[in-house]
Design a protein around this motif. Structure first.
Motif, PDB file in Angstrom:
ATOM      1  N   SER A  83       0.835  -1.201   0.000  1.00 39.15           N
ATOM      2  CA  SER A  83       0.000   0.000   0.000  1.00 39.15           C
ATOM      3  C   SER A  83       0.870   1.252   0.000  1.00 39.15           C
ATOM      4  CB  SER A  83      -0.915  -0.001   1.229  1.00 39.15           C
ATOM      5  OG  SER A  83      -1.487   1.274   1.445  1.00 39.15           O
ATOM      6  N   GLU A  84       0.721   2.064  -1.026  1.00 36.37           N
ATOM      7  CA  GLU A  84       1.525   3.287  -1.117  1.00 36.37           C
ATOM      8  C   GLU A  84       1.192   4.246   0.021  1.00 36.37           C
ATOM      9  OE1 GLU A  84       2.713   6.898  -4.230  1.00 36.37           O
ATOM     10  OE2 GLU A  84       1.233   5.385  -4.819  1.00 36.37           O
ATOM     11  N   ALA A  85      -0.090   4.381   0.346  1.00 36.65           N
ATOM     12  CA  ALA A  85      -0.476   5.308   1.412  1.00 36.65           C
ATOM     13  C   ALA A  85       0.155   4.892   2.738  1.00 36.65           C
ATOM     14  CB  ALA A  85      -1.994   5.375   1.536  1.00 36.65           C
ATOM     15  N   HIS A  86       0.141   3.592   3.019  1.00 37.31           N
ATOM     16  CA  HIS A  86       0.740   3.107   4.277  1.00 37.31           C
ATOM     17  C   HIS A  86       2.256   3.341   4.293  1.00 37.31           C
ATOM     18  CE1 HIS A  86       1.643   0.628   7.743  1.00 37.31           C
ATOM     19  NE2 HIS A  86       2.435  -0.141   7.001  1.00 37.31           N
ATOM     20  N   ALA A  87       2.923   2.958   3.211  1.00 41.28           N
ATOM     21  CA  ALA A  87       4.378   3.128   3.157  1.00 41.28           C
ATOM     22  C   ALA A  87       4.760   4.604   3.271  1.00 41.28           C
ATOM     23  CB  ALA A  87       4.928   2.524   1.873  1.00 41.28           C
ATOM     24  N   ALA A  88       3.979   5.475   2.630  1.00 41.81           N
ATOM     25  CA  ALA A  88       4.269   6.906   2.692  1.00 41.81           C
ATOM     26  C   ALA A  88       4.022   7.453   4.096  1.00 41.81           C
ATOM     27  CB  ALA A  88       3.414   7.661   1.676  1.00 41.81           C
ATOM     28  N   ASN A  89       2.958   6.997   4.750  1.00 45.81           N
ATOM     29  CA  ASN A  89       2.694   7.456   6.121  1.00 45.81           C
ATOM     30  C   ASN A  89       3.832   7.070   7.055  1.00 45.81           C
ATOM     31  OD1 ASN A  89       0.244   8.737   5.672  1.00 45.81           O
ATOM     32  ND2 ASN A  89      -0.965   6.907   6.076  1.00 45.81           N
ATOM     33  N   LEU A  90       4.302   5.819   6.961  1.00 43.82           N
ATOM     34  CA  LEU A  90       5.400   5.410   7.836  1.00 43.82           C
ATOM     35  C   LEU A  90       6.685   6.163   7.506  1.00 43.82           C
ATOM     36  CD1 LEU A  90       5.049   1.609   8.566  1.00 43.82           C
ATOM     37  CD2 LEU A  90       3.978   3.577   9.634  1.00 43.82           C
ATOM     38  N   GLY A  91       6.887   6.461   6.220  1.00 41.90           N
ATOM     39  CA  GLY A  91       8.047   7.272   5.856  1.00 41.90           C
ATOM     40  C   GLY A  91       7.989   8.649   6.484  1.00 41.90           C
ATOM     41  N   THR A 144      -0.102  -3.807   5.404  1.00 38.09           N
ATOM     42  CA  THR A 144      -1.185  -2.937   5.873  1.00 38.09           C
ATOM     43  C   THR A 144      -1.880  -2.244   4.711  1.00 38.09           C
ATOM     44  OG1 THR A 144       0.041  -2.529   7.894  1.00 38.09           O
ATOM     45  CG2 THR A 144      -1.742  -1.012   7.385  1.00 38.09           C
ATOM     46  N   VAL A 145      -3.213  -2.329   4.720  1.00 38.87           N
ATOM     47  CA  VAL A 145      -4.032  -1.656   3.707  1.00 38.87           C
ATOM     48  C   VAL A 145      -4.444  -0.297   4.258  1.00 38.87           C
ATOM     49  CG1 VAL A 145      -6.163  -1.740   2.367  1.00 38.87           C
ATOM     50  CG2 VAL A 145      -4.890  -3.854   2.840  1.00 38.87           C
ATOM     51  N   SER A 146      -4.033   0.766   3.592  1.00 35.14           N
ATOM     52  CA  SER A 146      -4.411   2.124   3.990  1.00 35.14           C
ATOM     53  C   SER A 146      -4.850   2.911   2.774  1.00 35.14           C
ATOM     54  CB  SER A 146      -3.246   2.857   4.673  1.00 35.14           C
ATOM     55  OG  SER A 146      -2.957   2.299   5.935  1.00 35.14           O
ATOM     56  N   GLY A 147      -5.827   3.779   2.982  1.00 30.33           N
ATOM     57  CA  GLY A 147      -6.248   4.709   1.944  1.00 30.33           C
ATOM     58  C   GLY A 147      -5.663   6.088   2.200  1.00 30.33           C
ATOM     59  N   ARG A 148      -6.056   7.031   1.381  1.00 30.93           N
ATOM     60  CA  ARG A 148      -5.482   8.375   1.486  1.00 30.93           C
ATOM     61  C   ARG A 148      -6.094   9.174   2.632  1.00 30.93           C
ATOM     62  NH1 ARG A 148      -6.123   7.234  -3.913  1.00 30.93           N
ATOM     63  NH2 ARG A 148      -4.209   7.185  -5.159  1.00 30.93           N
ATOM     64  N   GLY A 149      -7.329   8.852   3.024  1.00 30.50           N
ATOM     65  CA  GLY A 149      -8.004   9.617   4.063  1.00 30.50           C
ATOM     66  C   GLY A 149      -7.570   9.220   5.460  1.00 30.50           C
ATOM     67  N   ASP A 150      -7.735  10.150   6.414  1.00 33.96           N
ATOM     68  CA  ASP A 150      -7.349   9.884   7.799  1.00 33.96           C
ATOM     69  C   ASP A 150      -8.119   8.706   8.376  1.00 33.96           C
ATOM     70  OD1 ASP A 150      -5.693  12.043   7.542  1.00 33.96           O
ATOM     71  OD2 ASP A 150      -6.834  13.371   8.868  1.00 33.96           O
ATOM     72  N   ALA A 151      -9.368   8.509   7.955  1.00 38.41           N
ATOM     73  CA  ALA A 151     -10.209   7.434   8.481  1.00 38.41           C
ATOM     74  C   ALA A 151     -10.099   6.169   7.648  1.00 38.41           C
ATOM     75  CB  ALA A 151     -11.666   7.893   8.544  1.00 38.41           C
ATOM     76  N   GLU A 152      -9.041   6.090   6.811  1.00 35.00           N
ATOM     77  CA  GLU A 152      -8.832   4.916   5.960  1.00 35.00           C
ATOM     78  C   GLU A 152      -7.490   4.237   6.255  1.00 35.00           C
ATOM     79  OE1 GLU A 152     -11.331   6.264   1.983  1.00 35.00           O
ATOM     80  OE2 GLU A 152      -9.171   6.676   2.062  1.00 35.00           O
ATOM     81  N   ARG A 153      -6.923   4.522   7.396  1.00 31.21           N
ATOM     82  CA  ARG A 153      -5.609   3.978   7.735  1.00 31.21           C
ATOM     83  C   ARG A 153      -5.760   2.626   8.430  1.00 31.21           C
ATOM     84  NH1 ARG A 153      -3.406   9.849   9.954  1.00 31.21           N
ATOM     85  NH2 ARG A 153      -3.106  10.789   7.887  1.00 31.21           N
ATOM     86  N   GLY A 154      -4.878   1.682   8.065  1.00 28.42           N
ATOM     87  CA  GLY A 154      -5.036   0.308   8.507  1.00 28.42           C
ATOM     88  C   GLY A 154      -4.218  -0.116   9.695  1.00 28.42           C
TER      89      GLY A 154
END
Length: 398
Positions: free
Chosen positions: A123-131, A333-343
């Protein structure tokens, strides 16, 4: 339409027919041994009984799906078609009725004997958030290799456990000279893929052969000790922070049930190398839902996942690594772009900087003892409406 009653809102419709392993109960006690069944509405049909006295029946009268899965795609299609015919027509209705069990009168087991377990980071959103959390000083949150290959690690098959198994808070090194129970116990809402047909050592499996080898989908919670993981993962990757428990749902939804869920994945730039190219897309429009102590805290969308399951499989075998029946690999981890879509909680609470506030007024940066986490999933059905992927649940104990 099936003659078996399917309540409104049930995810286990005739279009679904997920496979699992169960033992009937009588008065709360097991009756006989475990066997393979399919779920329909609020019931489980005993497939071992349907084919009793045949080699197929013997393969279904076991404590895992493995012997059935080893039979390959042609047999999977045959059994699915026959089961559907049994549940749609009166031809074998009386016999089927004698071998239907209410789902609340059975014990569900781990559906497969897991051979190898691999976890990706797709998941790009997850990897980017952790970065952004761990490398806030860098302009690019993704590491240089991330958009060139599906990053993954080889996990521990022996600690893959069925839904409902309690999760003991793990101990390990949290920093230099600091050993003790994790203070940052987390979840990872993931989608898992169950390999049925094996492959030969030395022969890569291309993206076009995905459905020839993968039987179906499960939900996965890859429990994570973030403080242990943070200290130990360099330079070789996750180890004790991940290997203590990975929970999976009891029902395996076959790929054949997910045709209406297939979508094109996100645009991939740079263009993947030829071995990762897909002639037919295998993105899946799956919707996940995370509940913490019964309260929905996130709804991650799987369809936004950057690397498809076919690409993950192609990369997993690109070096000639063989597939075995029962192999399980997961999306990360599956995460979306929105704050309420984080896995994961590390994203939802931004590593403790902004803890989640629950309805009862309590806050969570990470999991506390006694917390129960449940992950649910659904997909569009080929006949319209939504199909269920079941759920995976676990409770933390100290």
């Amino acid at each position: 339409m099936s003659w078996v009653p399917v309540p409104d809102g049930s995810g286990f419709t005739l279009d679904n027919l997920p496979y699992g392993v169960f033992t009937p109960l009588r008065g709360g006690r097991p009756v006989g041994g475990p066997r393979v069944g399919v779920a329909i509405g609020e019931h489980v049909l005993d497939l071992a009984a349907m084919w009793a006295g045949t080699p197929l029946g013997a393969d279904l009268a076991t404590g895992s799906l493995n012997r059935f899965l080893r039979r390959g795609p042609r047999e999977w299609a045959y059994v699915r078609a026959e089961v559907r015919r049994m549940l749609e027509t009166d031809e074998r209705r009386r016999f089927c009725e004698r071998n239907l069990h209410r789902v609340d009168e059975v014990m569900l087991h781990l559906p497969v004997e897991v051979a190898d377990y691999v976890d990706f980071y797709a998941s790009e959103a997850h990897a980017a958030n952790l970065g952004r959390i761990f490398r806030p000083e860098t302009a690019e949150p993704l590491l240089p290799n991330w958009k060139h290959l599906p990053v993954g690690y080889h996990g521990r098959a022996g600690t893959v456990v069925p839904s409902g198994t309690v999760v003991r808070r793990p101990c390990g090194q949290r920093a230099a000279g600091d050993f003790g129970p994790t203070l940052k116990l987390d979840i990872e809402a993931e989608v898992g893929f169950v390999v049925g047909a094996p492959s030969a050592l030395g022969e890569p499996v291309g993206t076009g052969a995905f459905a020839d080898h993968v039987f179906g989908v499960v939900l996965v919670n890859d429990w994570s000790a973030r403080d242990l993981q943070r200290w130990e993962y360099q330079p070789l990757g996750p180890f004790l922070g991940k290997s203590f428990a990975t929970s999976v749902s009891p029902w395996v939804v076959p790929l054949a049930a997910l045709e209406a869920a297939r979508v094109a994945g996100p645009d991939q730039r740079p263009e993947p190398l030829p071995y990762l190219a897909e002639k037919e897309p295998w993105g899946l429009d799956l919707q996940l839902e995370i509940l913490l102590n019964g309260e929905v805290v996130s709804r991650p969308p799987y369809r936004d996942t950057y690397w498809s399951p076919a690409q993950m499989l192609a990369h997993l075998t690109a070096n000639g690594a063989s597939l075995r029946t029962g192999d399980l690999y997961a999306s990360g981890t599956v995460s979306g772009r929105g704050d309420a879509e984080r896995g994961s909680l590390i994203e939802l609470g931004w590593n403790g900087e902004r803890p989640l506030r629950l309805r009862d007024g309590s806050e969570r940066a990470f999991l506390q003892d006694g917390d129960t986490v449940t992950i649910r999933g659904s997909a569009p059905g080929v006949g319209g409406g939504r199909m269920g992927l079941g759920e995976v649940s676990g409770t933390v104990v100290g």
